[in-house]
Design an enzyme around this catalytic site. Structure first.
Site, short mmCIF file in Angstrom:
data_model
loop_
_atom_site.label_atom_id
_atom_site.label_comp_id
_atom_site.label_asym_id
_atom_site.label_seq_id
_atom_site.Cartn_x
_atom_site.Cartn_y
_atom_site.Cartn_z
CG LEU A 51 57.72 102.87 10.51
CD1 LEU A 51 58.01 104.56 10.49
CD2 LEU A 51 57.43 102.48 8.89
N GLY A 68 62.91 94.74 14.88
CA GLY A 68 64.05 94.42 15.92
C GLY A 68 63.58 93.36 16.95
CB SER A 126 60.43 90.66 15.82
OG SER A 126 60.93 90.31 17.01
CB ILE A 151 56.58 99.91 34.33
CG1 ILE A 151 57.49 98.92 34.59
CG2 ILE A 151 55.85 100.55 35.54
CD1 ILE A 151 58.90 99.60 35.53
N GLY A 193 73.56 90.08 28.25
CA GLY A 193 72.97 90.81 27.23
C GLY A 193 72.11 92.09 27.45
CG ASP A 237 68.23 104.44 28.73
OD1 ASP A 237 67.75 104.59 27.82
OD2 ASP A 237 67.68 103.83 29.72
CE LYS A 267 64.53 104.26 29.60
NZ LYS A 267 65.39 103.08 30.03
#
Ligand code: NDP
Ligand code: HSE
Length: 435
Positions: free
Chosen positions: A12, A15, A19, A137, A188, A202, A206
């Site tokens: 599912l 991207g 990919s 990692i 990027g 984020d 984690k």
């Protein structure tokens, strides 16, 4: 030639990570079959747009927009869509149809982890998520399996590559936060909307995953104290550098005692902190990640590498996939999450650490004594004090390093300093970690 049985894998998301997972599955099919003990048959890739341009050249017939049909009939579902919905619904659907699930989705696990693990346990399915923290990692399996016989006392993690790149650039070039963020965006690393990275969301997701695993305790993301890096100034980074420290955004998971009851508890928190340049985490540059684990028997361990990237993250996803296939071949239910310890999660005010407080004061007799008295009155012990004369005549800058003190006591101290007439302003308060 060994004839392996086949297991059907539904992917599912096709991207950045999906990919690369598809590419590796197709390119290394024979080798993976030999390692796993069964062929991993990629039955399809669910995406939003089957005609979208992809980084990797993959057979067009594999793509579909019908994720639900793809899940039906799959032995293993790999979820690489990201976000909460439809990822949550599709993962639950996969589990309830009897499939094992591999995911890299930290937002999903930090928010809906208990529901998903419960659903998986009910049907004996495996929910694997090595790629959700630290990209390439290996950290989830070491905490869950390799260290299952040890006691983890503390984890200090650099788990967000974007913010590490920004802070590292500020440290090495003297850049402002804005300029370093612009560089991270151009390369990027940072998204068009970098809020999740620079505000610490984020890293907090984690931290919730790591703390839950390390302490066998459910730590919801809402109980992770979170501060991002938007308040970090070039002056703070420069001052830390001169004092032998580097500023890092840390995810800290700690086993500790409740200061009020003495009972065992845990803390999970994310904030920018000063790290001694001699500490291994200080050497983590650019967009790399590292997780420093302190354990009772093993001592100090450091896990280091690429925290993001399509191929890098796909490596961790493939590792999970092979492990899940091996279990299929061997038989037996998936390994359930261990949350038996049920330790309370402390509020940030109850946590202790060291601090560096910078204040601008009047340069006149009795000022140092007045400042020392404010720290003492709030039970915060001063470890060191450095005074420099300010460019502004009659003013001085004091940098005060404290011994370990309770967050709530430090907050009261800072409020009292700010209100005192001899103090012009409190210019910086940074925690000092990793001692
Ligand atoms: P991308 O945005 O690059 O890819 C998402 C994919 O999901 C796309 O192929 C998209 O389809 C597809 N998709 C989105 N919505 C739907 C939907 N409703 N139904 C079907 N397919 C859908 O994400 P990434 O590959 O970067 O990230 C995937 C996961 O991996 C996330 O959970 C992320 O947090 C995690 N991760 C990513 C890392 C990285 O470096 N990128 C590092 C570590 C973890 P389409 O292509 O048609 O738009
Ligand atoms: N935005 C994340 C980072 C990607 O910068 O580390 C990996 O989770």
């Amino acid at each position: 030639m060994i004839e392996y049985r086949s297991l059907r894998v539904a992917l599912l998301g096709g991207g950045t990570v999906g990919s690369q997972v598809a590419r590796l599955l197709l390119e290394h099919a024979d080798e993976l079959a030999a390692r796993a003990g069964a062929r991993i048959e990629l039955t399809g890739i669910a995406v939003r747009d089957v005609d979208a341009k992809r980084d990797v050249d993959l057979p067009h017939e594999l793509f579909t927009t019908d994720a639900e049909s793809l899940i039906l009939g799959a032995d293993i579902v790999v979820e690489l869509i990201g976000g909460l919905e439809p990822a949550r619904t599709l993962v639950l659907q996969a589990i309830n149809s009897g499939a094992d699930v591999v995911t890299a989705n930290k937002a999903l696990l930090a928010t809906h982890g208990p529901e998903l693990f419960e659903a998986a346990e009910q049907v004996g399915a495996q929910l694997a998520y090595e790629a959700a923290v630290g990209g390439a990692i290996p950290i989830i399996r070491p905490l869950r399996d390799s260290m299952a016989g040890d006691t983890v006392d503390r984890i200090l993690g650099i788990v967000n590559g974007t913010t590490n790149y920004i802070l590292d650039r500020m440290d090495t070039t003297g850049d402002s936060l804005e300029s370093a963020l612009a560089a991270a965006t151009a390369l990027g690393y940072a998204e068009a909307d970098p809020t999740a990275d620079i505000e610490g969301y984020d890293a907090a997701q984690k931290a919730a995953i790591l703390a839950s695993l390390a302490f066998h305790t459910l730590v919801p993301v809402e109980q992770v104290h979170r501060e991002g890096i938007t308040g970090v100034t070039a002056a703070q980074v420069e001052s830390a550098r001169k004092a032998g420290y580097v500023v890092k955004l840390l995810a800290i998971c700690e086993r500790l005692r409740d200061p009020d009851t003495g009972d065992e508890a845990v803390s999970a928190r994310v904030y920018p902190a000063m790290v001694d340049r001699a500490h291994p985490l200080a050497a983590v540059h650019g967009a790399n990640n590292a997780v420093f684990v302190e354990a009772s028997a093993a001592g100090d361990l450091m896990f280091y590498g690429a925290g993001a990237g399509g191929a890098e993250t796909a490596s961790a996803v493939l590792g999970d996939l092979v492990a899940v296939v091996r279990r299929h071949v061997a038989g037996g239910p998936g390994i359930a999450e261990s949350t038996h310890a049920e330790l309370p999660v402390l509020d940030i005010g109850q946590v202790t650490t060291r601090y560096a407080v910078t204040i601008e004061v009047l340069d006149q007799p009795g000022v140092l004594a007045a400042i020392a008295q404010i720290f003492a009155a709030h039970g915060v012990s001063v470890e060191q004090l450095e005074q420099t004369l300010s460019d502004d005549a009659g003013r001085a800058t004091l940098v005060i390093g404290t011994h370990e003190a309770r967050e709530s006591s430090l907050a009261d101290t800072v409020a009292a300093l700010a209100a005192d007439p001899v103090v012009d302003q409190v210019t910086s308060v940074l925690r000092v970690e990793g001692a």
